[in-house]
Design a protein around this motif. Sequence first.
Motif, PDB file in Angstrom:
ATOM      1  N   PHE A 191     -15.237  -5.829  -7.546  1.00  0.00           N
ATOM      2  CA  PHE A 191     -16.478  -5.850  -6.755  1.00  0.00           C
ATOM      3  C   PHE A 191     -17.008  -7.248  -6.448  1.00  0.00           C
ATOM      4  CE2 PHE A 191     -17.723  -6.118 -11.175  1.00  0.00           C
ATOM      5  CZ  PHE A 191     -18.770  -7.022 -11.161  1.00  0.00           C
ATOM      6  N   TYR A 192     -16.616  -8.237  -7.258  1.00  0.00           N
ATOM      7  CA  TYR A 192     -17.271  -9.548  -7.158  1.00  0.00           C
ATOM      8  C   TYR A 192     -16.643 -10.496  -6.138  1.00  0.00           C
ATOM      9  CZ  TYR A 192     -13.378 -10.203 -10.406  1.00  0.00           C
ATOM     10  OH  TYR A 192     -12.135 -10.191 -10.983  1.00  0.00           O
ATOM     11  N   MET A 193     -15.589 -10.029  -5.433  1.00  0.00           N
ATOM     12  CA  MET A 193     -14.887 -10.940  -4.535  1.00  0.00           C
ATOM     13  C   MET A 193     -15.582 -11.045  -3.178  1.00  0.00           C
ATOM     14  SD  MET A 193     -10.977 -10.123  -5.485  1.00  0.00           S
ATOM     15  CE  MET A 193     -10.410 -10.200  -7.201  1.00  0.00           C
ATOM     16  N   ARG A 194     -15.522 -12.229  -2.591  1.00  0.00           N
ATOM     17  CA  ARG A 194     -16.268 -12.476  -1.353  1.00  0.00           C
ATOM     18  C   ARG A 194     -15.627 -11.752  -0.165  1.00  0.00           C
ATOM     19  NH1 ARG A 194     -17.830 -15.618   3.062  1.00  0.00           N
ATOM     20  NH2 ARG A 194     -19.915 -16.491   2.803  1.00  0.00           N
ATOM     21  N   GLN A 195     -16.466 -11.045   0.571  1.00  0.00           N
ATOM     22  CA  GLN A 195     -15.961 -10.300   1.733  1.00  0.00           C
ATOM     23  C   GLN A 195     -15.652 -11.237   2.888  1.00  0.00           C
ATOM     24  OE1 GLN A 195     -17.749  -6.717   3.261  1.00  0.00           O
ATOM     25  NE2 GLN A 195     -18.789  -6.405   1.288  1.00  0.00           N
ATOM     26  N   ASN A 196     -14.541 -10.958   3.563  1.00  0.00           N
ATOM     27  CA  ASN A 196     -14.235 -11.673   4.800  1.00  0.00           C
ATOM     28  C   ASN A 196     -14.965 -11.017   5.963  1.00  0.00           C
ATOM     29  OD1 ASN A 196     -12.449 -13.838   4.066  1.00  0.00           O
ATOM     30  ND2 ASN A 196     -10.951 -12.263   3.500  1.00  0.00           N
ATOM     31  N   ASP A 197     -15.033 -11.767   7.094  1.00  0.00           N
ATOM     32  CA  ASP A 197     -15.761 -11.253   8.257  1.00  0.00           C
ATOM     33  C   ASP A 197     -15.077 -10.047   8.890  1.00  0.00           C
ATOM     34  OD1 ASP A 197     -17.614 -13.200   7.825  1.00  0.00           O
ATOM     35  OD2 ASP A 197     -16.777 -14.615   9.295  1.00  0.00           O
ATOM     36  N   ASP A 198     -13.785  -9.855   8.591  1.00  0.00           N
ATOM     37  CA  ASP A 198     -13.088  -8.703   9.181  1.00  0.00           C
ATOM     38  C   ASP A 198     -13.569  -7.364   8.608  1.00  0.00           C
ATOM     39  OD1 ASP A 198     -11.978  -8.523   6.648  1.00  0.00           O
ATOM     40  OD2 ASP A 198      -9.977  -9.150   7.233  1.00  0.00           O
ATOM     41  N   ARG A 215     -12.736  -5.829   6.046  1.00  0.00           N
ATOM     42  CA  ARG A 215     -11.800  -5.019   5.255  1.00  0.00           C
ATOM     43  C   ARG A 215     -11.034  -5.796   4.195  1.00  0.00           C
ATOM     44  NH1 ARG A 215      -6.532  -3.264   8.556  1.00  0.00           N
ATOM     45  NH2 ARG A 215      -5.757  -5.317   9.131  1.00  0.00           N
ATOM     46  N   THR A 216     -11.107  -7.120   4.221  1.00  0.00           N
ATOM     47  CA  THR A 216     -10.422  -7.900   3.177  1.00  0.00           C
ATOM     48  C   THR A 216     -11.414  -8.766   2.407  1.00  0.00           C
ATOM     49  OG1 THR A 216      -9.949  -9.737   4.671  1.00  0.00           O
ATOM     50  CG2 THR A 216      -8.251  -8.020   4.481  1.00  0.00           C
ATOM     51  N   VAL A 217     -10.981  -9.208   1.233  1.00  0.00           N
ATOM     52  CA  VAL A 217     -11.796 -10.112   0.416  1.00  0.00           C
ATOM     53  C   VAL A 217     -11.005 -11.380   0.097  1.00  0.00           C
ATOM     54  CG1 VAL A 217     -13.335  -8.412  -0.638  1.00  0.00           C
ATOM     55  CG2 VAL A 217     -11.063  -8.811  -1.650  1.00  0.00           C
ATOM     56  N   ARG A 218     -11.744 -12.413  -0.249  1.00  0.00           N
ATOM     57  CA  ARG A 218     -11.140 -13.732  -0.501  1.00  0.00           C
ATOM     58  C   ARG A 218     -10.508 -13.807  -1.890  1.00  0.00           C
ATOM     59  NH1 ARG A 218     -11.089 -18.453   2.876  1.00  0.00           N
ATOM     60  NH2 ARG A 218      -9.253 -17.194   3.361  1.00  0.00           N
ATOM     61  N   ALA A 219      -9.504 -12.980  -2.076  1.00  0.00           N
ATOM     62  CA  ALA A 219      -8.794 -12.943  -3.355  1.00  0.00           C
ATOM     63  C   ALA A 219      -7.506 -13.721  -3.232  1.00  0.00           C
ATOM     64  CB  ALA A 219      -8.464 -11.505  -3.708  1.00  0.00           C
ATOM     65  N   MET A 220      -6.984 -14.181  -4.337  1.00  0.00           N
ATOM     66  CA  MET A 220      -5.638 -14.756  -4.333  1.00  0.00           C
ATOM     67  C   MET A 220      -4.947 -14.474  -5.661  1.00  0.00           C
ATOM     68  SD  MET A 220      -5.077 -17.935  -6.106  1.00  0.00           S
ATOM     69  CE  MET A 220      -6.036 -18.691  -7.399  1.00  0.00           C
ATOM     70  N   ASP A 221      -3.665 -14.158  -5.575  1.00  0.00           N
ATOM     71  CA  ASP A 221      -2.845 -13.979  -6.776  1.00  0.00           C
ATOM     72  C   ASP A 221      -1.691 -14.960  -6.696  1.00  0.00           C
ATOM     73  OD1 ASP A 221      -4.423 -11.899  -7.624  1.00  0.00           O
ATOM     74  OD2 ASP A 221      -2.873 -10.342  -7.445  1.00  0.00           O
ATOM     75  N   VAL A 222      -1.361 -15.583  -7.810  1.00  0.00           N
ATOM     76  CA  VAL A 222      -0.170 -16.429  -7.848  1.00  0.00           C
ATOM     77  C   VAL A 222       0.958 -15.622  -8.480  1.00  0.00           C
ATOM     78  CG1 VAL A 222       0.855 -18.591  -8.652  1.00  0.00           C
ATOM     79  CG2 VAL A 222      -1.597 -18.499  -8.124  1.00  0.00           C
ATOM     80  N   LEU A 223       2.062 -15.538  -7.746  1.00  0.00           N
ATOM     81  CA  LEU A 223       3.232 -14.785  -8.221  1.00  0.00           C
ATOM     82  C   LEU A 223       4.355 -15.767  -8.533  1.00  0.00           C
ATOM     83  CD1 LEU A 223       3.312 -12.166  -5.288  1.00  0.00           C
ATOM     84  CD2 LEU A 223       1.847 -12.161  -7.322  1.00  0.00           C
ATOM     85  N   ILE A 224       5.070 -15.504  -9.617  1.00  0.00           N
ATOM     86  CA  ILE A 224       6.233 -16.357  -9.880  1.00  0.00           C
ATOM     87  C   ILE A 224       7.470 -15.505 -10.136  1.00  0.00           C
ATOM     88  CG2 ILE A 224       4.941 -18.392 -10.693  1.00  0.00           C
ATOM     89  CD1 ILE A 224       5.746 -17.604 -13.526  1.00  0.00           C
ATOM     90  N   PRO A 225       8.644 -16.060  -9.780  1.00  0.00           N
ATOM     91  CA  PRO A 225       9.882 -15.314  -9.952  1.00  0.00           C
ATOM     92  C   PRO A 225      10.061 -14.868 -11.403  1.00  0.00           C
ATOM     93  CG  PRO A 225      10.296 -17.270  -8.633  1.00  0.00           C
ATOM     94  CD  PRO A 225       8.885 -17.379  -9.149  1.00  0.00           C
ATOM     95  N   GLY A 226      10.621 -13.686 -11.573  1.00  0.00           N
ATOM     96  CA  GLY A 226      10.915 -13.189 -12.914  1.00  0.00           C
ATOM     97  C   GLY A 226       9.744 -12.494 -13.565  1.00  0.00           C
ATOM     98  N   GLN A 266     -12.621 -16.306  -4.421  1.00  0.00           N
ATOM     99  CA  GLN A 266     -13.938 -16.855  -4.162  1.00  0.00           C
ATOM    100  C   GLN A 266     -14.892 -15.702  -4.441  1.00  0.00           C
ATOM    101  OE1 GLN A 266     -14.315 -19.072  -0.517  1.00  0.00           O
ATOM    102  NE2 GLN A 266     -16.547 -18.854  -0.492  1.00  0.00           N
ATOM    103  N   ARG A 267     -16.055 -16.010  -5.000  1.00  0.00           N
ATOM    104  CA  ARG A 267     -16.981 -14.945  -5.407  1.00  0.00           C
ATOM    105  C   ARG A 267     -17.984 -14.645  -4.297  1.00  0.00           C
ATOM    106  NH1 ARG A 267     -13.160 -14.417  -9.219  1.00  0.00           N
ATOM    107  NH2 ARG A 267     -13.331 -15.919 -10.918  1.00  0.00           N
ATOM    108  N   GLU A 268     -18.432 -13.415  -4.274  1.00  0.00           N
ATOM    109  CA  GLU A 268     -19.473 -13.042  -3.308  1.00  0.00           C
ATOM    110  C   GLU A 268     -20.777 -13.690  -3.748  1.00  0.00           C
ATOM    111  OE1 GLU A 268     -20.876 -12.606  -0.418  1.00  0.00           O
ATOM    112  OE2 GLU A 268     -19.390 -10.993  -0.129  1.00  0.00           O
ATOM    113  N   GLU A 269     -21.267 -14.628  -2.951  1.00  0.00           N
ATOM    114  CA  GLU A 269     -22.488 -15.335  -3.356  1.00  0.00           C
ATOM    115  C   GLU A 269     -23.720 -14.776  -2.647  1.00  0.00           C
ATOM    116  OE1 GLU A 269     -20.645 -16.288  -0.976  1.00  0.00           O
ATOM    117  OE2 GLU A 269     -21.625 -17.710   0.386  1.00  0.00           O
ATOM    118  N   ARG A 270     -23.499 -13.817  -1.717  1.00  0.00           N
ATOM    119  CA  ARG A 270     -24.628 -13.270  -0.947  1.00  0.00           C
ATOM    120  C   ARG A 270     -25.163 -12.021  -1.650  1.00  0.00           C
ATOM    121  NH1 ARG A 270     -20.737 -13.377   4.217  1.00  0.00           N
ATOM    122  NH2 ARG A 270     -19.466 -12.489   2.546  1.00  0.00           N
ATOM    123  N   TYR A 271     -26.417 -12.093  -2.022  1.00  0.00           N
ATOM    124  CA  TYR A 271     -27.015 -11.047  -2.852  1.00  0.00           C
ATOM    125  C   TYR A 271     -26.788  -9.642  -2.295  1.00  0.00           C
ATOM    126  CZ  TYR A 271     -30.432  -8.415  -5.537  1.00  0.00           C
ATOM    127  OH  TYR A 271     -31.024  -7.489  -6.341  1.00  0.00           O
TER     128      TYR A 271
END
Length: 461
Positions: free
Chosen positions: A361-368, A370-381, A390-395
């Motif tokens: 719930f805490y991720m910042r919404q994009n203007d589209d 339908r998506t939020v400003r999340a990121m995951d780092v994936l590594i092989p194996g 980025q967190r939702e800063e708008r109350y």
Amino acid sequence: MNTTIAQLLKSNSYEQEIFVSGWVRTHRGSKGGFSFIEVNDGSCLKNIQVIADEALPNYKNEIQSITTGTSVTIRGKLVSSMGKGQPVEIRATEITVLGYCDTSYPLQKKRHSFEFLRTIGHLRARTNTFGAVARVRHALSYAIHSFFNEHGFYYVHTPIITTSDCEGAGEMFRVSTLDLMNLPMQAGQIDFTHDFFGKPANLTVSGQLEGEAYATAIGKIYTFGPTFRAENSNTTRHLAEFWMVEPEAAFFDLPALMNLAEQFLKSILQVTLHKCPNEMDFFDTHIRPGLLATLEQTIVKRFETISYTDAIALLEKSGTNFNFPISWGSDLQSEHERFLTEEIVKGPTIIYDYPKEIKAFYMRQNDDGRTVRAMDVLIPGIGEIIGGSQREERYDLLNQAIIQKGLDPEKYWWYLDLRRYGSVPHAGFGLGFERAMLGITGMENIRDVIPFPRTPKNADF
Ligand code: 4AD
Ligand code: MG
């Protein structure tokens, strides 16, 4: 003064009197009236060979009874070794047996499977592999603290017992002093006013929410502590108790956060390689051939960044038959993550801008919308080792997201306050420390990179 074997092998204290203590790995007598005793003290991979002469006063009644696992203290001199296999050895002038070890000792000199070693979690640290894992764990922890310290992040201790669910996923261990056989009831419900904290409490799944309170006060912070998840995932990547590293920075947006994650991972990897050359050689030789080359590549290559939407398109285009079919909106399963990082990119990959339905719930919404400003780092194996946003800063938007996820805004009153009073853009991520350990050591199973693993139906030792 006792010297560790690691110190001894670095020093040039030839011909001086030295003391070494440790556990015997092997002992063999020779016809010439000597004993060769291999001692390891866990300070490094190497053993030290000790030569015991039959002239030692306790040779017959003590030294000859030394078996694998016996603990000893040796007084002697470091000399160049005449034998093959070691440059130096100790010529003992005194050997004291501290504790004998009988033949029921499970760590006799032979290879043991990791499955078997898990059943003797109290002894497995005495093996080469688990000693090396323990020392790398130390070096990696230290590198993490150093990185943040050098980059202006303050170390904050967030609570282990908490009354808020950070991820909103409800996968929490309850902390309670109520008598399970005699629960206080009120209108058919458990009356938690009688519980220790006067309300339901849990072990934390993440220090993030409390971390945000400090980031929005002192700027850049990180937490590094145990976290707990009551998810019934019996995989080689999941623990019920694991350690998480969570930096949180005020005035950060998603690109800045992705950059931080990349610099951070490269730095802690490089420092650990530098601090543990022998352990890393050991893992490269005995655990995962090619590991060092992969890690060196990780340090120099730029991490690829791909939006979730593009990642889905790539997976669909690949024509691969996944166990979990994939389409826009579905969560990436481990098989998809691994396909992206192992087959498509062939290196560390950051996926960003995920659908809001599959993220917290805490991720910042994009203007589209339908998506939020999340990121995951994936590594092989491994797949995901870092999750952040980025967190939702708008109350208003945060309040709405809490309600949409079926959570109670009243429970998050203080978290919402951070947006009511001087809200700022901010962002942070969580690194699964044991997942990082898997990546660095090349070990297969997450149960083997934490001293005492906790998994469903298993909390021994
Ligand atoms: O993606 P997660 O759930 O993110 C959070 O908890 C955020 N609050 C972090 C933040 O933004 N401050 O977990 C973060 C990382 C995952 O990427 C994974 O590496 C690890 O924690 N992790 C686990 N490691 C071992 N066993 C488990 N059961 C894990 N669950 C997550
Ligand atoms: Mg995640």
